[in-house]
Design an enzyme around this catalytic site. Structure first.
Site, mmCIF file in Angstrom:
data_model
loop_
_atom_site.group_PDB
_atom_site.id
_atom_site.type_symbol
_atom_site.label_atom_id
_atom_site.label_comp_id
_atom_site.label_asym_id
_atom_site.label_seq_id
_atom_site.Cartn_x
_atom_site.Cartn_y
_atom_site.Cartn_z
ATOM 1 N N LYS A 133 4.585 6.603 -3.968
ATOM 2 C CA LYS A 133 4.288 5.050 -3.995
ATOM 3 C C LYS A 133 3.280 4.841 -5.101
ATOM 4 C CE LYS A 133 3.081 1.646 -0.608
ATOM 5 N NZ LYS A 133 2.590 1.569 0.788
ATOM 6 N N SER A 208 5.036 -1.812 3.041
ATOM 7 C CA SER A 208 4.886 -1.946 1.800
ATOM 8 C C SER A 208 5.460 -0.644 0.776
ATOM 9 C CB SER A 208 3.251 -2.244 1.363
ATOM 10 O OG SER A 208 2.711 -1.187 1.787
ATOM 11 N N SER A 232 3.554 0.241 7.148
ATOM 12 C CA SER A 232 3.997 0.240 5.827
ATOM 13 C C SER A 232 5.140 1.670 5.519
ATOM 14 C CB SER A 232 2.950 0.038 4.698
ATOM 15 O OG SER A 232 2.546 -1.202 4.651
#
Length: 564
Positions: A133, A208, A232
């Site tokens: 990420k 996210s 997330s």
């Protein structure tokens, strides 16, 4: 280069990103917007060889690791295969940020040379490509986290988790898209744009860690790392038909990553794995813990992999488990596909001899509220401080069109005093005590002599929703408030024939009424549907083991009953 105009920074970054893509990996033509499900396009592209298709179609991480360890597959060819597929995925669903092909292939070659020279793997994740990420720092690369003001800010050193991955023999090979601030359950920012759901591009990929979810759903990565402060990891996992673990706080090292509200450590974000297989979840956690990350991250808990916990020694050895099932959280009733997933899971567990009892959502609204207030205690100042240097707008909606920053959707309050924050902490402690007492009391209802072994419930009250409509986080945030590990797992997909609108006359509240009104099975058609399993704090190994059991029961039950 000193640039105060955020649009110029973004244009430069996008040019550099595109230049990093090998021309031979670019699709000759892109599908029309009317093509919603793009998951089969990599096979049809002609870019991947038959062997590369075989490699990338292998979703079981244990199988990939075995083939790498035995040199049946080299790390260079595995990394190349997944890189090609990742680039194809990016062109279809916009999931990548940092692309560094030569660097990753050089790392893979070094691992192949090591195996050939010594006859031994370099670590438990030897040769495995892993996506990160875009907040997990890799030395010499940018981790912008969707902020224009962080473009050109190159990481001076690897985050601890990156160091741990290298020590475990892995190959970090791409970084993936996130929403501005990370505090969203969809993925959109003004630097890279919106990430789309591969199963239906009119739907969100979650957030996210949405870039991770979309990439892995496209089989462009076998294993990725997301982060989770309120759901997330689990949103993108569930919205893309994957497995994803929100570990207990400080079980996986976070030091050296960039973040929003950094310094706020009373409700910490955690790093967790996302994979197309439950074996990928276990392989990641076991490998990371084996590297003793507490020697590098002062907040990381000194706790070795708990083999007894994984063997479910405190849960009857896993022979007959009793699960609490959360049909709703007292705030919003799930849509029909989610209720069907719950019913199917209950039936599968009972068919295998396990027990399932209804679980009451004890003060879930208060658990949600207290975490949200802790988050927002100084979020506005933090976000505005980051945005100020370039004048980049602060996004308050994920429903934006054509990159137009419209101030609608979310209101960030002014900061609160330290004393008021302490009162929130006190309230959370009281809620945690109440919840633990409720779990303990459940021993009277389980029939096993133990409290419920785990709680199974929705990740969200809907499948992957249309862009900008992922607005309800109550089902995930409760487990963050309690600091319970929770693992998302896939169950089914939305089927309009099986999931028609169910008329209702009564509602749990305004949010429930609004959520019911937006459901149209055709809108969500083919969207993956999953659930999550939550255990108690630091029971990460047991949660993985119980998710394996649930996953196996579901597969056996569906095979026996002809359920897809």
């Amino acid at each position: 280069m000193t640039v105060n105009n955020w649009q110029e920074l973004v244009a430069d970054k996008k040019r550099r990103q595109q230049a990093a893509i090998p021309p031979e990996w670019i699709l000759k033509s892109l599908p029309d917007e009317s093509v919603l499900d793009v998951r089969a396009i990599p096979e049809q592209s002609g870019i991947l060889s038959e062997r590369e298709l075989q490699i990338t179609s292998t979703t079981d991480v244990d199988v990939i690791l075995h083939k790498l360890a035995t040199a049946e597959w080299s790390s260079v060819e595995v990394t190349t295969a997944f890189y090609k597929r990742a680039i194809i995925a990016h062109q279809l669903v916009n999931c990548l940020t940092e692309i560094f092909v030569e660097r990753a292939l050089q790392r893979a070659k070094e691992l192949d040379d090591h195996l050939q020279r010594t006859g031994e793997v370099a670590g438990p994740l030897h040769g495995l490509p892993i996506s990160l990420k875009d907040q997990i720092c890799i030395k010499g690369l940018e981790a912008t986290m969707g902020y224009a003001s962080w473009i050109g800010k190159y990481s001076e050193k690897d985050a601890v988790i990156t160091q741990v991955l290298y020590a475990a023999g892995a190959v970090p090979f791409v970084m993936t898209n996130v929403p501005q601030t990370l505090l969203w359950s969809e993925t959109f920012n003004l630097v890279y744009g919106r990430t789309l759901n591969p199963a239906n591009r009119t739907l969100g990929a979650g957030g996210s860690s949405g870039g991770e979810g979309a990439l892995i759903a496209m089989k462009g990565s076998p294993l990725g790392i997301g982060s989770d402060i309120g759901g997330s990891v689990r949103y993108p996992s569930t919205f893309n038909g994957l497995y994803g673990l929100r570990p207990s706080a400080h079980r996986v090292p976070y030091s050296g990553c960039v973040n929003s509200t950094e310094g706020q450590d009373s409700a910490p974000s955690v790093l967790g794995p996302i994979s197309g297989s439950i074996s990928g979840i276990k392989a990641f956690m076991k490998a990371v813990i084996a590297q003793q990350p507490w020697l590098l991250d002062p907040l990381c808990i000194r706790k070795k992999w708990d083999e007894e916990g994984y063997a479910l020694s405190e849960h009857g050895g896993g022979k007959q488990l009793c699960f609490g099932i959360l049909w709703n959280d007292g705030i919003v009733e799930p849509h029909p596909p989610i209720l069907r997933a719950l019913q199917t899971t209950k039936a599968a567990l009972e068919a295998a001899g396990h027990k399932v009892i209804d679980w009451y959502p004890l003060k879930h609204k208060e658990l949600y509220d207290v975490l949200a207030e802790i988050w927002m205690s100084a979020a506005l100042e933090d976000i505005n401080t980051v945005l100020a240097p370039t004048g980049e707008p602060r996004l308050t909606s994920m429903a934006l069109e054509n990159n137009a920053a419209i101030e609608t959707g979310v209101s960030y309050g002014e900061g609160i005093s330290a004393y008021k924050l302490w009162q929130l902490h006190k309230r959370r402690i009281a809620l945690r005590e109440e919840y633990l007492a409720a779990i303990r009391t459940s021993a009277h209802a389980t029939g096993t002599g133990r409290p419920v072994d785990a709680i199974i419930g929705p990740v969200a009250p809907y499948a992957a929703p249309p862009h900008g409509k992922a607005t309800i986080a109550t089902y995930t945030m409760v487990w963050n408030t309690l600091n319970y590990p929770a693992c998302a797992f896939p169950v089914t997909t939305v089927d309009p024939a099986q999931d028609p609108v169910q008329p209702r006359d009564t509602f749990l509240g305004d949010s429930d009424k609004e959520n019911h009104a937006v459901y149209n099975p055709e809108t969500y058609k083919n969207a993956p549907v999953g659930l999550q399993l939550a255990g108690q704090m630091l029971e990460d190994e047991a949660v993985i083991a119980m998710t394996e059991i649930v996953d196996r029961c579901l597969k056996e039950y569906k095979a026996a009953h002809g359920i897809i």
